[in-house]
Design an enzyme around this catalytic site. Structure first.
Site, PDB file in Angstrom:
ATOM      1  CB  SER A  14      -0.908  -0.210   1.342  1.00 32.34           C
ATOM      2  OG  SER A  14      -1.307  -1.076   1.330  1.00 32.34           O
TER       3      SER A  14
HETATM    4  N1  SAH Z   1       0.067  -5.091   3.834  1.00 38.91           N
HETATM    5  C1  SAH Z   1       0.759  -5.376   2.807  1.00 38.91           C
HETATM    6  C2  SAH Z   1      -0.035  -5.083   1.396  1.00 38.91           C
HETATM    7  C3  SAH Z   1      -1.019  -6.193   1.128  1.00 38.91           C
HETATM    8  S1  SAH Z   1      -1.856  -6.136  -0.386  1.00 38.91           S
HETATM    9  C4  SAH Z   1       2.002  -4.783   2.913  1.00 38.91           C
HETATM   10  O1  SAH Z   1       2.221  -4.049   3.968  1.00 38.91           O
HETATM   11  O2  SAH Z   1       2.785  -4.992   1.988  1.00 38.91           O
HETATM   12  C5  SAH Z   1      -3.274  -7.556   0.343  1.00 38.91           C
HETATM   13  C6  SAH Z   1      -2.535  -8.908   0.252  1.00 38.91           C
HETATM   14  O3  SAH Z   1      -3.453  -9.620   0.828  1.00 38.91           O
HETATM   15  C7  SAH Z   1      -1.988  -9.422  -0.942  1.00 38.91           C
HETATM   16  O4  SAH Z   1      -0.737  -9.990  -0.663  1.00 38.91           O
HETATM   17  C8  SAH Z   1      -2.970 -10.746  -1.059  1.00 38.91           C
HETATM   18  O5  SAH Z   1      -2.287 -11.868  -1.541  1.00 38.91           O
HETATM   19  C9  SAH Z   1      -3.381 -10.965   0.322  1.00 38.91           C
HETATM   20  N2  SAH Z   1      -4.470 -11.650   0.434  1.00 38.91           N
HETATM   21  C10 SAH Z   1      -5.830 -11.616  -0.105  1.00 38.91           C
HETATM   22  N3  SAH Z   1      -6.892 -12.524   0.431  1.00 38.91           N
HETATM   23  C11 SAH Z   1      -6.194 -12.846   1.426  1.00 38.91           C
HETATM   24  C12 SAH Z   1      -6.839 -13.786   2.444  1.00 38.91           C
HETATM   25  N4  SAH Z   1      -7.980 -14.233   2.410  1.00 38.91           N
HETATM   26  N5  SAH Z   1      -6.125 -14.162   3.513  1.00 38.91           N
HETATM   27  C13 SAH Z   1      -4.767 -13.681   3.837  1.00 38.91           C
HETATM   28  N6  SAH Z   1      -4.185 -12.885   2.549  1.00 38.91           N
HETATM   29  C14 SAH Z   1      -4.951 -12.502   1.590  1.00 38.91           C
END
Ligand code: SAH
Length: 216
Positions: free
Chosen positions: A62
């Protein structure tokens, strides 16, 4: 060679001036966590642009303003247990650990290779004693201890019921819901009652898995 320290300081000053970073502890964390160490080599030079960056697998880290806006909304205190759905790069989890000082973070990631990426980044940056990474569908994980705070960094169709159950009474959850532009919500649980507060419109990658938009 880019001066990351200087670029980081400038971005933090900007986010303070914009009113995104409001507390000393979030400011300190923003200055202490090196975002350049949580992105792929090819993205490093953009680490202090205030925008999301690609981390592969169609996912993004993000934008800094979104990370610190959510961190302020989480209202973190020392000693808390924080649960994150969507580890991605591990950067957001690192900022939370840094804000709390003492405290524990459990972060989950549905893409196995990204869970490994997050774990490597967190380990290298020295957070492996306070942050655990679990490769799973983070909505479905069962925990023995209820977290004080829940952070979801992918947009869900609605607040997933299992996360409402998981949240400790008196706890808070910060989560984007709906379709573009998604609504960022603060959800509070008090005496078993759920209160939701809309904060702003946001753009996140979609949540996956059983409670997400894509069941694969
Ligand atoms: N917080 C992260 C950014 C995350 S982007 C950072 O600091 O870099 C959102 C992430 O959520 C992606 O990597 C995606 O693969 C993951 N995601 C999506 N659905 C999910 C689920 N049900 N459980 C765990 N992770 C999930």
């Amino acid at each position: 060679m880019m001066d990351f320290e200087e670029a980081r300081r400038r971005l933090v000053e900007l986010l303070v001036a914009e009113g995104i970073i409001r507390s000393e502890k979030v400011k300190r964390a923003a200055l202490n966590v090196r975002r350049e160490d949580f992105v792929p080599e090819s993205e490093r030079r953009y680490a202090y642009e205030d925008m999301p960056l690609s981390i592969g697998y169609g996912q993004t880290i993000s934008a800094p303003h979104m990370v610190f806006l959510m961190d302020e909304l989480l209202d973190l205190r020392e000693g808390m247990l924080v649960y994150e759905v969507g580890a991605g790069s591990g950067y957001h989890a690192a900022t939370i650990a840094e804000i709390m000082g003492e405290g524990r973070v459990i972060t989950t990631e549905i893409v196995r290779d990204l869970a490994l990426f997050a774990w490597k980044n967190l380990n290298k940056a020295g957070y492996s004693d306070r942050v655990a990474v679990i490769a799973c569908d983070g909505v479905k994980l069962k925990l023995r201890e209820k977290p004080d705070r829940i952070l979801v960094t992918a947009a869900a169709p609605d607040v997933p019921h299992p996360l409402l159950e998981l949240l400790k009474d008196g706890g808070k959850m910060v989560i984007p819901v709906g379709v573009f532009p998604q609504k960022l919500l603060v959800v509070e649980k008090r005496d078993g009652e759920i209160a939701r507060r809309y904060v702003t419109d946001v753009a996140f990658v979609p949540l996956r898995g059983e409670w997400g938009f894509n069941r694969r």
